[in-house]
Write a protein that holds these residues in place. Structure first.
Motif, PDB file in Angstrom:
ATOM      1  N   ALA A 197     -12.883 -15.008  -2.903  1.00  0.00           N
ATOM      2  CA  ALA A 197     -13.081 -13.551  -2.881  1.00  0.00           C
ATOM      3  C   ALA A 197     -12.992 -13.027  -1.449  1.00  0.00           C
ATOM      4  CB  ALA A 197     -14.430 -13.190  -3.503  1.00  0.00           C
ATOM      5  N   ASP A 198     -13.600 -13.748  -0.507  1.00  0.00           N
ATOM      6  CA  ASP A 198     -13.570 -13.332   0.898  1.00  0.00           C
ATOM      7  C   ASP A 198     -12.157 -13.365   1.475  1.00  0.00           C
ATOM      8  OD1 ASP A 198     -16.307 -12.947   0.868  1.00  0.00           O
ATOM      9  OD2 ASP A 198     -16.766 -14.850   1.882  1.00  0.00           O
ATOM     10  N   ALA A 199     -11.330 -14.284   0.989  1.00  0.00           N
ATOM     11  CA  ALA A 199      -9.975 -14.445   1.524  1.00  0.00           C
ATOM     12  C   ALA A 199      -8.980 -13.434   0.948  1.00  0.00           C
ATOM     13  CB  ALA A 199      -9.472 -15.865   1.252  1.00  0.00           C
ATOM     14  N   TYR A 200      -9.345 -12.768  -0.143  1.00  0.00           N
ATOM     15  CA  TYR A 200      -8.409 -11.840  -0.782  1.00  0.00           C
ATOM     16  C   TYR A 200      -8.071 -10.695   0.164  1.00  0.00           C
ATOM     17  CZ  TYR A 200      -6.250  -8.739  -4.164  1.00  0.00           C
ATOM     18  OH  TYR A 200      -5.365  -7.922  -4.817  1.00  0.00           O
ATOM     19  N   ASP A 201      -6.792 -10.491   0.384  1.00  0.00           N
ATOM     20  CA  ASP A 201      -6.322  -9.483   1.340  1.00  0.00           C
ATOM     21  C   ASP A 201      -5.060  -8.841   0.774  1.00  0.00           C
ATOM     22  OD1 ASP A 201      -5.271  -8.037   3.471  1.00  0.00           O
ATOM     23  OD2 ASP A 201      -5.597  -9.646   4.925  1.00  0.00           O
ATOM     24  N   THR A 202      -5.145  -7.575   0.389  1.00  0.00           N
ATOM     25  CA  THR A 202      -3.993  -6.902  -0.225  1.00  0.00           C
ATOM     26  C   THR A 202      -2.812  -6.757   0.722  1.00  0.00           C
ATOM     27  OG1 THR A 202      -4.910  -4.728   0.307  1.00  0.00           O
ATOM     28  CG2 THR A 202      -5.416  -5.628  -1.876  1.00  0.00           C
ATOM     29  N   SER A 203      -3.040  -6.886   2.017  1.00  0.00           N
ATOM     30  CA  SER A 203      -1.907  -6.806   2.941  1.00  0.00           C
ATOM     31  C   SER A 203      -1.077  -8.088   2.912  1.00  0.00           C
ATOM     32  CB  SER A 203      -2.379  -6.516   4.368  1.00  0.00           C
ATOM     33  OG  SER A 203      -3.071  -7.624   4.907  1.00  0.00           O
ATOM     34  N   ILE A 204      -1.654  -9.164   2.355  1.00  0.00           N
ATOM     35  CA  ILE A 204      -0.933 -10.435   2.232  1.00  0.00           C
ATOM     36  C   ILE A 204      -0.380 -10.600   0.822  1.00  0.00           C
ATOM     37  CG2 ILE A 204      -1.172 -12.948   2.328  1.00  0.00           C
ATOM     38  CD1 ILE A 204      -3.377 -12.498   4.430  1.00  0.00           C
ATOM     39  N   HIS A 205      -1.201 -10.313  -0.170  1.00  0.00           N
ATOM     40  CA  HIS A 205      -0.792 -10.414  -1.582  1.00  0.00           C
ATOM     41  C   HIS A 205      -1.679  -9.487  -2.397  1.00  0.00           C
ATOM     42  CE1 HIS A 205       0.623 -12.033  -5.366  1.00  0.00           C
ATOM     43  NE2 HIS A 205      -0.633 -12.180  -5.734  1.00  0.00           N
ATOM     44  N   GLU A 206      -1.068  -8.674  -3.214  1.00  0.00           N
ATOM     45  CA  GLU A 206      -1.790  -7.725  -4.066  1.00  0.00           C
ATOM     46  C   GLU A 206      -1.681  -8.203  -5.507  1.00  0.00           C
ATOM     47  OE1 GLU A 206      -2.124  -2.933  -3.882  1.00  0.00           O
ATOM     48  OE2 GLU A 206      -0.127  -3.794  -3.870  1.00  0.00           O
ATOM     49  N   ALA A 207      -2.811  -8.533  -6.124  1.00  0.00           N
ATOM     50  CA  ALA A 207      -2.810  -9.054  -7.488  1.00  0.00           C
ATOM     51  C   ALA A 207      -2.598  -7.924  -8.498  1.00  0.00           C
ATOM     52  CB  ALA A 207      -4.121  -9.769  -7.775  1.00  0.00           C
ATOM     53  N   PRO A 208      -1.657  -8.117  -9.428  1.00  0.00           N
ATOM     54  CA  PRO A 208      -1.415  -7.095 -10.452  1.00  0.00           C
ATOM     55  C   PRO A 208      -2.370  -7.242 -11.634  1.00  0.00           C
ATOM     56  CG  PRO A 208       0.119  -8.898 -10.737  1.00  0.00           C
ATOM     57  CD  PRO A 208      -0.716  -9.229  -9.521  1.00  0.00           C
ATOM     58  N   LEU A 209      -2.588  -6.151 -12.333  1.00  0.00           N
ATOM     59  CA  LEU A 209      -3.289  -6.161 -13.617  1.00  0.00           C
ATOM     60  C   LEU A 209      -2.203  -6.128 -14.679  1.00  0.00           C
ATOM     61  CD1 LEU A 209      -6.063  -3.503 -12.931  1.00  0.00           C
ATOM     62  CD2 LEU A 209      -6.271  -5.990 -12.804  1.00  0.00           C
ATOM     63  N   THR A 210      -2.149  -7.160 -15.498  1.00  0.00           N
ATOM     64  CA  THR A 210      -1.099  -7.262 -16.509  1.00  0.00           C
ATOM     65  C   THR A 210      -1.725  -7.551 -17.869  1.00  0.00           C
ATOM     66  OG1 THR A 210      -0.807  -9.635 -16.159  1.00  0.00           O
ATOM     67  CG2 THR A 210       0.548  -8.165 -14.813  1.00  0.00           C
ATOM     68  N   VAL A 211      -0.910  -7.509 -18.905  1.00  0.00           N
ATOM     69  CA  VAL A 211      -1.338  -7.897 -20.237  1.00  0.00           C
ATOM     70  C   VAL A 211      -0.744  -9.271 -20.493  1.00  0.00           C
ATOM     71  CG1 VAL A 211      -1.228  -7.373 -22.698  1.00  0.00           C
ATOM     72  CG2 VAL A 211      -1.476  -5.515 -21.044  1.00  0.00           C
ATOM     73  N   GLY A 212      -1.597 -10.239 -20.738  1.00  0.00           N
ATOM     74  CA  GLY A 212      -1.132 -11.608 -20.928  1.00  0.00           C
ATOM     75  C   GLY A 212      -0.797 -12.240 -19.582  1.00  0.00           C
ATOM     76  N   HIS A 213      -0.006 -13.282 -19.643  1.00  0.00           N
ATOM     77  CA  HIS A 213       0.441 -13.972 -18.429  1.00  0.00           C
ATOM     78  C   HIS A 213       1.965 -13.903 -18.367  1.00  0.00           C
ATOM     79  CE1 HIS A 213      -3.232 -15.738 -16.856  1.00  0.00           C
ATOM     80  NE2 HIS A 213      -3.620 -15.890 -18.102  1.00  0.00           N
TER      81      HIS A 213
END
Length: 107
Positions: A32-48
């Motif tokens: 959680a501490d390492a999450y950085d949207t400037s490096i990678h932004e996680a999408p919200l999707t349906v399914g995988h």
């Protein structure tokens, strides 16, 4: 608007490929501490979906709370938010990079 989502709890989890992995509270805090949207932004999707598309929103930040990792969504599609808030999706599944994966944005 979607409130914070509990997306992952410490303990043993089985990946889609059948691999079982243990996640400690410390590992999840560090993730959680390492999450950085400037490096990678996680999408919200349906399914995988294979390419994580389409994205119905994005994860603005992660934090570790009493019940595991909380995700704060933003830029969420209004129709998607309505379905989430109505309980149309019973489960949440988070995707993780393995620590030694070459594609891990923050190894």
């Amino acid at each position: 608007m979607i409130k914070s989502l509990n997306i992952f709890k410490p303990g043993k989890h089985t990946a889609m490929n059948g691999l079982s992995l243990d996640f400690s509270e410390d590992q999840l805090r560090r993730s959680a501490d390492a999450y950085d949207t400037s490096i990678h932004e996680a999408p919200l999707t349906v399914g995988h979906p294979r390419d994580n598309l389409p994205a119905y929103g994005w994860v603005k930040s992660l934090s570790f709370a009493e019940n595991g990792i909380e995700a704060d969504p933003y830029q969420v599609d209004a129709d998607f938010a309505e379905m989430v808030n109505a309980g149309r999706f019973k489960k949440i599944s988070a995707s993780w990079y393995l620590p030694d994966s070459p594609s891990n944005p923050v190894p």
